[in-house]
Design an enzyme around this catalytic site. Structure first.
Site, PDB file in Angstrom:
ATOM      1  CB  SER A 119      -0.886   0.036   1.245  1.00  0.00           C
ATOM      2  OG  SER A 119      -1.712  -1.064   1.285  1.00  0.00           O
ATOM      3  CG  ASN A 190      -3.504   3.743  -0.155  1.00  0.00           C
ATOM      4  OD1 ASN A 190      -4.708   3.764  -0.375  1.00  0.00           O
ATOM      5  ND2 ASN A 190      -2.828   2.630   0.060  1.00  0.00           N
TER       6      ASN A 190
HETATM    7  N1  3HC Z   1     -15.795  -8.883  -3.069  1.00  0.00           N
HETATM    8  C1  3HC Z   1     -16.367  -9.009  -4.286  1.00  0.00           C
HETATM    9  N2  3HC Z   1     -17.397  -8.252  -4.712  1.00  0.00           N
HETATM   10  C2  3HC Z   1     -17.881  -7.349  -3.848  1.00  0.00           C
HETATM   11  C3  3HC Z   1     -17.362  -7.154  -2.559  1.00  0.00           C
HETATM   12  C4  3HC Z   1     -16.269  -7.972  -2.183  1.00  0.00           C
HETATM   13  N3  3HC Z   1     -15.671  -7.866  -0.990  1.00  0.00           N
HETATM   14  N4  3HC Z   1     -18.053  -6.174  -1.947  1.00  0.00           N
HETATM   15  C5  3HC Z   1     -18.986  -5.760  -2.813  1.00  0.00           C
HETATM   16  N5  3HC Z   1     -18.885  -6.461  -3.963  1.00  0.00           N
HETATM   17  C6  3HC Z   1     -19.692  -6.302  -5.161  1.00  0.00           C
HETATM   18  C7  3HC Z   1     -21.119  -6.697  -4.912  1.00  0.00           C
HETATM   19  O1  3HC Z   1     -21.307  -8.088  -5.099  1.00  0.00           O
HETATM   20  C8  3HC Z   1     -21.871  -5.869  -5.944  1.00  0.00           C
HETATM   21  O2  3HC Z   1     -21.815  -6.485  -7.198  1.00  0.00           O
HETATM   22  P1  3HC Z   1     -22.984  -6.240  -8.300  1.00  0.00           P
HETATM   23  O3  3HC Z   1     -22.909  -4.808  -8.696  1.00  0.00           O
HETATM   24  O4  3HC Z   1     -22.613  -7.185  -9.385  1.00  0.00           O
HETATM   25  O5  3HC Z   1     -24.269  -6.588  -7.608  1.00  0.00           O
HETATM   26  C9  3HC Z   1     -21.049  -4.588  -6.030  1.00  0.00           C
HETATM   27  O6  3HC Z   1     -19.766  -4.916  -5.499  1.00  0.00           O
HETATM   28  C10 3HC Z   1     -21.690  -3.492  -5.225  1.00  0.00           C
HETATM   29  O7  3HC Z   1     -21.833  -3.987  -3.887  1.00  0.00           O
HETATM   30  P2  3HC Z   1     -23.080  -3.680  -2.958  1.00  0.00           P
HETATM   31  O8  3HC Z   1     -24.283  -3.380  -3.783  1.00  0.00           O
HETATM   32  O9  3HC Z   1     -23.160  -4.746  -1.926  1.00  0.00           O
HETATM   33  O10 3HC Z   1     -22.632  -2.415  -2.105  1.00  0.00           O
HETATM   34  P3  3HC Z   1     -22.129  -1.006  -2.592  1.00  0.00           P
HETATM   35  O11 3HC Z   1     -22.952  -0.486  -3.715  1.00  0.00           O
HETATM   36  O12 3HC Z   1     -21.975  -0.218  -1.346  1.00  0.00           O
HETATM   37  O13 3HC Z   1     -20.679  -1.287  -3.180  1.00  0.00           O
HETATM   38  C11 3HC Z   1     -18.362  -1.177  -2.786  1.00  0.00           C
HETATM   39  C12 3HC Z   1     -19.666  -1.864  -2.420  1.00  0.00           C
HETATM   40  C13 3HC Z   1     -17.998  -1.526  -4.226  1.00  0.00           C
HETATM   41  C14 3HC Z   1     -17.314  -1.731  -1.851  1.00  0.00           C
HETATM   42  C15 3HC Z   1     -18.564   0.361  -2.648  1.00  0.00           C
HETATM   43  O14 3HC Z   1     -19.040   0.630  -1.374  1.00  0.00           O
HETATM   44  C16 3HC Z   1     -17.290   1.131  -2.866  1.00  0.00           C
HETATM   45  O15 3HC Z   1     -16.874   1.367  -3.982  1.00  0.00           O
HETATM   46  N6  3HC Z   1     -16.656   1.556  -1.760  1.00  0.00           N
HETATM   47  C17 3HC Z   1     -15.376   2.292  -1.806  1.00  0.00           C
HETATM   48  C18 3HC Z   1     -14.263   1.300  -1.999  1.00  0.00           C
HETATM   49  C19 3HC Z   1     -12.922   1.947  -1.912  1.00  0.00           C
HETATM   50  O16 3HC Z   1     -12.764   3.147  -1.773  1.00  0.00           O
HETATM   51  N7  3HC Z   1     -11.872   1.104  -1.989  1.00  0.00           N
HETATM   52  C20 3HC Z   1     -10.499   1.551  -1.849  1.00  0.00           C
HETATM   53  C21 3HC Z   1     -10.040   1.234  -0.467  1.00  0.00           C
HETATM   54  S1  3HC Z   1      -8.380   1.741  -0.188  1.00  0.00           S
HETATM   55  C22 3HC Z   1      -7.457   0.448  -0.638  1.00  0.00           C
HETATM   56  O17 3HC Z   1      -7.927  -0.627  -0.955  1.00  0.00           O
HETATM   57  C23 3HC Z   1      -5.987   0.647  -0.637  1.00  0.00           C
HETATM   58  C24 3HC Z   1      -5.300  -0.148   0.449  1.00  0.00           C
HETATM   59  O18 3HC Z   1      -3.926  -0.161   0.118  1.00  0.00           O
HETATM   60  C25 3HC Z   1      -5.471   0.448   1.843  1.00  0.00           C
END
Ligand code: 3HC
Length: 283
Positions: A119, A190
């Protein structure tokens, strides 16, 4: 080199996501962790994700079978010997990452490319423990890996052009988009995102707003898909603390000091979704 077989080291949230994405893209994948429970947990998470896709009509039973057929778990790093590309996604501790790459360097042939899904740790420093720093790159995925489109590609001091080219093609084959960032603490995304999450924790700690209202505020007021505290729980508070500590130690800039509430929660073992308790309760 024609990349067909990929080793993924670390079967946690990020490693299992990377293994899933690679297997879905048709690569043969070996997922490795230090004990069988961790490997089984990672493979079960992938199966669960694929089943969820099936229940939404996005996959068939046949499709799932062929993806699972591409996947194999192991606890032995020596099973990665024949991999063309090894991607490490272990915990965000440089000593552990270095140890893994020392072992991998011995296990894999000289043709194998190496990537670390760090990260924000120094790619050059980690690459330095191997005899192939020119074939080593930072490949930073975002959580949840099967959903998030971005991968940051980070060149170490000695990464060569062929490694960048091969890795860029691989990212495309995974169905992801790459951006290229220079080696710097926390890279680009990040560096912007995590201090914002840390700031949300200060807002909570100072009693300015409740967790629910902070998250509602950023969801409705800034159009973030989920609020910063829910996102922190999803990423894992231990990972965020490692990341903030790195940023602070590397820059010595007090604006990057980790929020004391974050440290307190990590010490209490409340790491977010993965332990069932973070800013929210998931039991
Ligand atoms: N694994 C696989 N698929 C997942 C999942 C997971 N853990 N969580 C959610 N999904 C999928 C769902 O199945 C759904 O698929 P669909 O559209 O085909 O139905 C889709 O994602 C949307 O999920 P939900 O409808 O349940 O919920 P949301 O609309 O709230 O979406 C989210 C979930 C995609 C996680 C959304 O909330 C989001 O984009 N959040 C922000 C994520 C973000 O900022 N990530 C970066 C984090 S920082 C990082 O990773 C860096 C590290 O180094 C610290």
């Amino acid at each position: 080199m024609n990349i067909r077989k990929i080793g993924v080291i670390g079967a946690g949230i990020m490693g299992s996501g990377i293994a899933q994405v690679a297997a879905q893209a048709g690569f043969k994948v070996i997922l490795r962790d230090i004990n069988q429970d961790l490997v089984d947990h990672g493979l079960a998470k992938i199966r669960n994700n694929l089943e969820k896709d099936k229940s939404k009509g996005k996959r068939t039973e046949e499709g799932i079978k062929s993806i699972l057929n591409n996947l194999e778990g192991t606890v032995n790093i020596s099973d990665l010997t024949s991999c063309h590309y090894a991607i490490e996604a272990a915990v965000e501790k440089i000593s552990i990452k270095k140890e893994i790459f020392r072992e991998l360097d011995k296990a894999c042939g000289p043709e194998t490319f190496f990537a670390t899904n760090t990260s924000g740790l120094s790619v050059t420093e980690i690459a330095g423990v191997t005899g192939r720093p020119h074939k080593f790159i930072g490949m930073h995925f975002f959580n949840p890996v099967p959903v998030m489109k971005l991968v940051e590609l980070v060149k170490g001091a000695k990464t060569d052009a062929n490694t960048v080219k091969t890795t860029t093609t691989l990212i495309k084959d995974f169905g992801k988009e790459a951006i290229f960032v220079e080696e710097a603490p926390l890279f680009a995304v990040n560096r912007i995102l995590v201090p914002m999450l840390n700031e949300a924790m200060f807002v909570l700690m100072e009693g300015i707003a409740s967790a629910e209202d902070i998250d509602k505020g950023m969801h409705l007021g800034a159009n973030h898909p989920i609020g910063p505290l829910a996102l922190s729980d999803m990423v894992g508070l231990d990972t965020l603390l490692f990341v903030m500590d790195t940023l602070y130690e590397e820059t010595r800039d007090s604006k990057y000091r980790p929020c004391p509430l974050l440290r307190k929660m990590v010490r209490a073992g409340n790491l977010g979704k993965k332990t069932g308790q973070g800013f929210y309760n998931y039991s």
